[in-house]
Design a protein around this motif. Structure first.
Motif, PDB file in Angstrom:
ATOM      1  N   THR A 196      71.270  -2.516 -66.363  1.00 28.04           N
ATOM      2  CA  THR A 196      71.959  -2.253 -67.080  1.00 28.04           C
ATOM      3  C   THR A 196      73.351  -1.169 -66.144  1.00 28.04           C
ATOM      4  O   THR A 196      74.579  -1.034 -66.865  1.00 28.04           O
ATOM      5  CB  THR A 196      71.641  -1.516 -68.636  1.00 28.04           C
ATOM      6  N   PHE A 197      73.146  -0.812 -65.720  1.00 31.48           N
ATOM      7  CA  PHE A 197      73.185   0.759 -64.799  1.00 31.48           C
ATOM      8  C   PHE A 197      74.301   0.589 -63.677  1.00 31.48           C
ATOM      9  O   PHE A 197      75.004   0.633 -63.809  1.00 31.48           O
ATOM     10  CB  PHE A 197      72.494   1.579 -64.073  1.00 31.48           C
ATOM     11  N   LEU A 223      77.265  -1.482 -65.697  1.00 34.36           N
ATOM     12  CA  LEU A 223      78.223  -0.553 -65.827  1.00 34.36           C
ATOM     13  C   LEU A 223      79.093  -0.350 -64.428  1.00 34.36           C
ATOM     14  O   LEU A 223      80.459  -0.227 -64.416  1.00 34.36           O
ATOM     15  CB  LEU A 223      77.084   0.688 -66.651  1.00 34.36           C
ATOM     16  N   ALA A 224      78.566   0.701 -63.439  1.00 32.12           N
ATOM     17  CA  ALA A 224      79.312   1.007 -62.632  1.00 32.12           C
ATOM     18  C   ALA A 224      79.847  -0.288 -61.875  1.00 32.12           C
ATOM     19  O   ALA A 224      81.479   0.534 -61.406  1.00 32.12           O
ATOM     20  CB  ALA A 224      78.273   1.076 -61.981  1.00 32.12           C
ATOM     21  N   TYR A 250      83.292   5.507 -70.056  1.00 27.53           N
ATOM     22  CA  TYR A 250      82.111   5.301 -69.691  1.00 27.53           C
ATOM     23  C   TYR A 250      80.878   6.526 -69.730  1.00 27.53           C
ATOM     24  O   TYR A 250      80.105   5.557 -69.433  1.00 27.53           O
ATOM     25  CB  TYR A 250      82.692   5.655 -68.418  1.00 27.53           C
ATOM     26  N   GLU A 251      81.440   7.613 -70.060  1.00 23.65           N
ATOM     27  CA  GLU A 251      80.815   8.461 -70.008  1.00 23.65           C
ATOM     28  C   GLU A 251      79.416   8.426 -71.603  1.00 23.65           C
ATOM     29  O   GLU A 251      77.824   8.516 -71.776  1.00 23.65           O
ATOM     30  CB  GLU A 251      80.686  10.106 -70.952  1.00 23.65           C
ATOM     31  N   PHE A 281      76.971   5.398 -70.642  1.00 24.41           N
ATOM     32  CA  PHE A 281      75.993   5.316 -69.735  1.00 24.41           C
ATOM     33  C   PHE A 281      74.998   6.821 -70.725  1.00 24.41           C
ATOM     34  O   PHE A 281      73.764   5.855 -70.555  1.00 24.41           O
ATOM     35  CB  PHE A 281      76.789   6.023 -68.828  1.00 24.41           C
ATOM     36  N   TRP A 304      71.026   4.885 -71.443  1.00 20.23           N
ATOM     37  CA  TRP A 304      69.896   6.126 -70.519  1.00 20.23           C
ATOM     38  C   TRP A 304      69.494   6.554 -71.804  1.00 20.23           C
ATOM     39  O   TRP A 304      67.648   6.347 -71.973  1.00 20.23           O
ATOM     40  CB  TRP A 304      70.530   6.207 -70.141  1.00 20.23           C
ATOM     41  N   GLY A 307      76.554  13.002 -73.773  1.00 15.42           N
ATOM     42  CA  GLY A 307      77.025  12.418 -72.598  1.00 15.42           C
ATOM     43  C   GLY A 307      78.312  13.257 -72.888  1.00 15.42           C
ATOM     44  O   GLY A 307      78.974  12.579 -71.522  1.00 15.42           O
TER      45      GLY A 307
END
Length: 262
Positions: A17-18, A21-22, A46-47, A50, A54, A86
């Motif tokens: 997923t990370f 996302l990137a 996005y924060e 993320f 996480w 976040g």
């Protein structure tokens, strides 16, 4: 991001997923508009995502309620906490305020968010084909109005809004370091993680003392022009004198200066 996840699942390939996302962030910035990187909405979106990806699974491991109601409630609260962690530092940096009732609005909105988004996509497709029924558009408008009314009611509870918080770029960086290594230390406490966390906390305190000392030694004189009026701001340490020929002036100008400089 969802498009990349769906495509990876369609190809039966394992997804991180990370990485997705990137990749979605890189795709949006490269193809559409690189200047989005400097927009507050893009950064906070996005924060928040993320942090949810996480922190949310970690919160679910701390407590697993047995009953269905408690389980759903804890899931919604976990999403709210993760997203707020976040965006908290950057929200303080840009807006200098913190909503104390964020979890209330999230608990009321998140359960219906899937229906709102799905119905919204359907309405866009029907409107593009010029076959959108009036009753469906009115129904969706009622849902959006109700959602905005709930958010407006929560936002109107000013007693639970902590505002005028002075927060600069140094505090922004240190606060993210504290949040990241706090989560890492709670996940797996190692000597290195705990030491970095403690150093960041001490660094935040030392910077606060330094900022207070620097403010006490500061003296500024500022001329501010507004519509049919002029303000003279004279700062001596923590004290601010406001001189103006008019009895009424924009208090927001003075407040913003106090938050940024005092």
């Amino acid at each position: 991001m969802f498009s990349f996840v769906a495509y990876a699942m369609h190809l039966n390939r394992p997804t991180n997923t990370f990485n997705i996302l990137a990749l979605s962030m890189f795709f949006i910035l490269l193809i559409f508009r690189p200047s989005l990187l400097f927009q507050v909405g893009f950064q906070m979106s996005y924060e928040a995502v993320f942090a949810i990806v996480w922190i949310y699974p970690l919160l679910q491991k701390f407590w697993k309620p047995k009953t269905w109601i408690l389980l759903k409630g804890w899931q919604l609260l976990s999403v709210s906490i993760a997203a707020q962690l976040g965006v908290l530092p950057i929200s303080l940096y840009y807006f200098h305020q913190f909503p104390g009732l964020f979890f209330v609005s999230n608990l009321l909105i998140i359960p219906f968010l899937g229906v709102i988004l799905g119905l919204g996509i359907l309405l866009i497709l029907l409107a593009t084909l010029n076959i959108l029924p009036d009753f469906l558009a009115s129904f969706y408008n009622t849902i959006i109005y109700g959602m905005n009314s709930i958010i407006g009611w929560v936002a109107s509870q000013e007693a639970f809004i902590f505002n005028n918080i002075s927060f600069g770029s140094t505090e922004l960086i240190l606060s993210y370091v504290i949040i990241i290594f706090l989560i890492l230390a709670l996940t797996k406490a190692t000597y290195k993680r705990v030491m970095i966390l403690l150093i960041a906390i001490v660094g935040m305190q030392l910077w606060s003392f330094y900022a207070l000392y620097r403010t006490q030694k500061k003296e500024n004189f500022l001329v501010v022009h507004e519509f049919k009026n002029t303000l003279l701001l004279h700062q001596i340490g923590n004290h601010l004198n406001v001189l103006t020929p008019s009895r009424s002036f924009n208090n927001k100008i003075v407040t913003d200066y106090e938050v940024g400089e005092i």
